[in-house]
Design a protein around this motif. Structure first.
Motif, PDB file in Angstrom:
ATOM      1  N   ARG A 217      46.167  44.429  30.623  1.00 30.53           N
ATOM      2  CA  ARG A 217      45.663  45.627  29.956  1.00 30.53           C
ATOM      3  C   ARG A 217      46.727  46.712  29.821  1.00 30.53           C
ATOM      4  NH1 ARG A 217      40.078  48.446  31.724  1.00 30.53           N
ATOM      5  NH2 ARG A 217      41.256  48.880  33.603  1.00 30.53           N
ATOM      6  N   CYS A 218      47.427  47.048  30.907  1.00 29.39           N
ATOM      7  CA  CYS A 218      48.389  48.159  30.834  1.00 29.39           C
ATOM      8  C   CYS A 218      49.852  47.695  30.840  1.00 29.39           C
ATOM      9  CB  CYS A 218      48.157  49.139  31.973  1.00 29.39           C
ATOM     10  SG  CYS A 218      48.578  48.524  33.605  1.00 29.39           S
ATOM     11  N   GLY A 219      50.109  46.422  31.187  1.00 24.34           N
ATOM     12  CA  GLY A 219      51.471  45.894  31.164  1.00 24.34           C
ATOM     13  C   GLY A 219      52.297  46.184  32.407  1.00 24.34           C
ATOM     14  N   ALA A 220      51.709  46.778  33.417  1.00 21.32           N
ATOM     15  CA  ALA A 220      52.444  47.089  34.646  1.00 21.32           C
ATOM     16  C   ALA A 220      52.807  45.805  35.387  1.00 21.32           C
ATOM     17  CB  ALA A 220      51.604  47.986  35.546  1.00 21.32           C
ATOM     18  N   ALA A 221      54.049  45.753  35.881  1.00 21.93           N
ATOM     19  CA  ALA A 221      54.517  44.596  36.647  1.00 21.93           C
ATOM     20  C   ALA A 221      54.228  44.843  38.128  1.00 21.93           C
ATOM     21  CB  ALA A 221      56.004  44.377  36.426  1.00 21.93           C
ATOM     22  N   HIS A 222      53.690  43.823  38.796  1.00 24.80           N
ATOM     23  CA  HIS A 222      53.294  43.972  40.194  1.00 24.80           C
ATOM     24  C   HIS A 222      53.878  42.877  41.062  1.00 24.80           C
ATOM     25  CE1 HIS A 222      50.312  46.990  39.238  1.00 24.80           C
ATOM     26  NE2 HIS A 222      49.780  46.195  38.325  1.00 24.80           N
ATOM     27  N   ASP A 223      54.322  43.249  42.248  1.00 21.28           N
ATOM     28  CA  ASP A 223      54.553  42.302  43.325  1.00 21.28           C
ATOM     29  C   ASP A 223      53.199  42.134  43.999  1.00 21.28           C
ATOM     30  OD1 ASP A 223      55.109  42.169  46.520  1.00 21.28           O
ATOM     31  OD2 ASP A 223      56.584  41.013  45.395  1.00 21.28           O
ATOM     32  N   ARG A 224      52.808  40.915  44.277  1.00 20.15           N
ATOM     33  CA  ARG A 224      51.461  40.631  44.791  1.00 20.15           C
ATOM     34  C   ARG A 224      51.138  41.413  46.058  1.00 20.15           C
ATOM     35  NH1 ARG A 224      48.506  35.637  44.365  1.00 20.15           N
ATOM     36  NH2 ARG A 224      46.767  35.699  45.795  1.00 20.15           N
ATOM     37  N   ASP A 225      52.043  41.421  47.036  1.00 19.28           N
ATOM     38  CA  ASP A 225      51.781  42.058  48.319  1.00 19.28           C
ATOM     39  C   ASP A 225      51.804  43.584  48.228  1.00 19.28           C
ATOM     40  OD1 ASP A 225      51.553  39.553  49.489  1.00 19.28           O
ATOM     41  OD2 ASP A 225      53.687  39.462  49.958  1.00 19.28           O
ATOM     42  N   VAL A 226      52.745  44.131  47.460  1.00 21.41           N
ATOM     43  CA  VAL A 226      52.826  45.582  47.300  1.00 21.41           C
ATOM     44  C   VAL A 226      51.587  46.088  46.566  1.00 21.41           C
ATOM     45  CG1 VAL A 226      54.130  47.456  46.237  1.00 21.41           C
ATOM     46  CG2 VAL A 226      55.339  45.593  47.369  1.00 21.41           C
ATOM     47  N   ASN A 227      51.164  45.368  45.537  1.00 19.19           N
ATOM     48  CA  ASN A 227      49.963  45.736  44.790  1.00 19.19           C
ATOM     49  C   ASN A 227      48.728  45.707  45.699  1.00 19.19           C
ATOM     50  OD1 ASN A 227      48.465  46.245  42.271  1.00 19.19           O
ATOM     51  ND2 ASN A 227      47.686  44.189  42.621  1.00 19.19           N
ATOM     52  N   ALA A 228      48.599  44.654  46.518  1.00 19.22           N
ATOM     53  CA  ALA A 228      47.457  44.557  47.433  1.00 19.22           C
ATOM     54  C   ALA A 228      47.469  45.711  48.436  1.00 19.22           C
ATOM     55  CB  ALA A 228      47.481  43.220  48.163  1.00 19.22           C
ATOM     56  N   ALA A 229      48.641  46.062  48.936  1.00 18.38           N
ATOM     57  CA  ALA A 229      48.742  47.170  49.891  1.00 18.38           C
ATOM     58  C   ALA A 229      48.318  48.486  49.251  1.00 18.38           C
ATOM     59  CB  ALA A 229      50.175  47.281  50.412  1.00 18.38           C
ATOM     60  N   ARG A 230      48.709  48.717  48.004  1.00 12.06           N
ATOM     61  CA  ARG A 230      48.300  49.941  47.298  1.00 12.06           C
ATOM     62  C   ARG A 230      46.785  49.985  47.108  1.00 12.06           C
ATOM     63  NH1 ARG A 230      53.097  49.585  42.936  1.00 12.06           N
ATOM     64  NH2 ARG A 230      54.688  50.615  44.183  1.00 12.06           N
ATOM     65  N   ASN A 231      46.195  48.851  46.746  1.00  9.01           N
ATOM     66  CA  ASN A 231      44.751  48.803  46.528  1.00  9.01           C
ATOM     67  C   ASN A 231      43.968  48.988  47.831  1.00  9.01           C
ATOM     68  OD1 ASN A 231      44.784  48.481  43.734  1.00  9.01           O
ATOM     69  ND2 ASN A 231      45.099  46.286  43.918  1.00  9.01           N
ATOM     70  N   ILE A 232      44.453  48.412  48.913  1.00 11.21           N
ATOM     71  CA  ILE A 232      43.787  48.569  50.208  1.00 11.21           C
ATOM     72  C   ILE A 232      43.896  50.012  50.692  1.00 11.21           C
ATOM     73  CG2 ILE A 232      43.920  47.913  52.649  1.00 11.21           C
ATOM     74  CD1 ILE A 232      44.613  45.067  51.621  1.00 11.21           C
ATOM     75  N   LEU A 233      45.049  50.630  50.493  1.00  6.07           N
ATOM     76  CA  LEU A 233      45.207  52.040  50.849  1.00  6.07           C
ATOM     77  C   LEU A 233      44.242  52.904  50.045  1.00  6.07           C
ATOM     78  CD1 LEU A 233      46.662  54.374  52.288  1.00  6.07           C
ATOM     79  CD2 LEU A 233      48.339  54.327  50.428  1.00  6.07           C
ATOM     80  N   ALA A 234      44.139  52.647  48.748  1.00  2.15           N
ATOM     81  CA  ALA A 234      43.231  53.422  47.899  1.00  2.15           C
ATOM     82  C   ALA A 234      41.776  53.237  48.336  1.00  2.15           C
ATOM     83  CB  ALA A 234      43.409  53.023  46.435  1.00  2.15           C
ATOM     84  N   ALA A 235      41.397  52.017  48.683  1.00  3.49           N
ATOM     85  CA  ALA A 235      40.027  51.756  49.140  1.00  3.49           C
ATOM     86  C   ALA A 235      39.753  52.479  50.452  1.00  3.49           C
ATOM     87  CB  ALA A 235      39.795  50.255  49.302  1.00  3.49           C
ATOM     88  N   GLY A 236      40.710  52.457  51.367  1.00  5.58           N
ATOM     89  CA  GLY A 236      40.549  53.151  52.645  1.00  5.58           C
ATOM     90  C   GLY A 236      40.463  54.656  52.474  1.00  5.58           C
TER      91      GLY A 236
END
Length: 102
Positions: free
Chosen positions: A68-87
């Motif tokens: 959708r937005c074209g952002a490139a993600h490293d799997r682990d860094v992306n997961a860490a950002r999402n978990i931080l946001a959820a917390g």
């Protein structure tokens, strides 16, 4: 993760329950809060930039780009950002990401 035959033994031996118990009592010492995110929360598959959810993301895919937005993600860094946001959302709103442990 335990279903993955390559990682199952190492993960089972890690003692996750003991680790969480130690984190919780030490957090209590310092006036902090431990927030556990649901084990089925799709943190790796969710784009941390726009929130789009990838359909499939096998374990061998370490880097991916959001359709959708074209952002490139490293799997682990992306997961860490999402978990931080959820917390942080749980901390701000007071709603749980998972039921409390009994």
């Amino acid at each position: 993760m335990v279903r993955n035959h390559c990682l199952a033994h190492a993960i089972s031996d890690a003692g996750w329950r003991d680790l969480r118990s130690m984190l919780e009592y030490k957090a209590g010492w310092y006036g902090r809060e431990v927030i556990a995110v649901d084990r089925w929360y799709p943190s790796s598959k969710t784009c941390s930039s726009c929130g789009a959810l990838a359909e499939k993301l096998p374990l061998d895919v370490r880097e991916w780009a959001c359709r959708r937005c074209g952002a490139a993600h490293d799997r682990d860094v992306n997961a860490a950002r999402n978990i931080l946001a959820a917390g942080l959302a749980v901390s701000a709103c007071g709603d749980g990401v998972r039921p409390p442990r009994s």
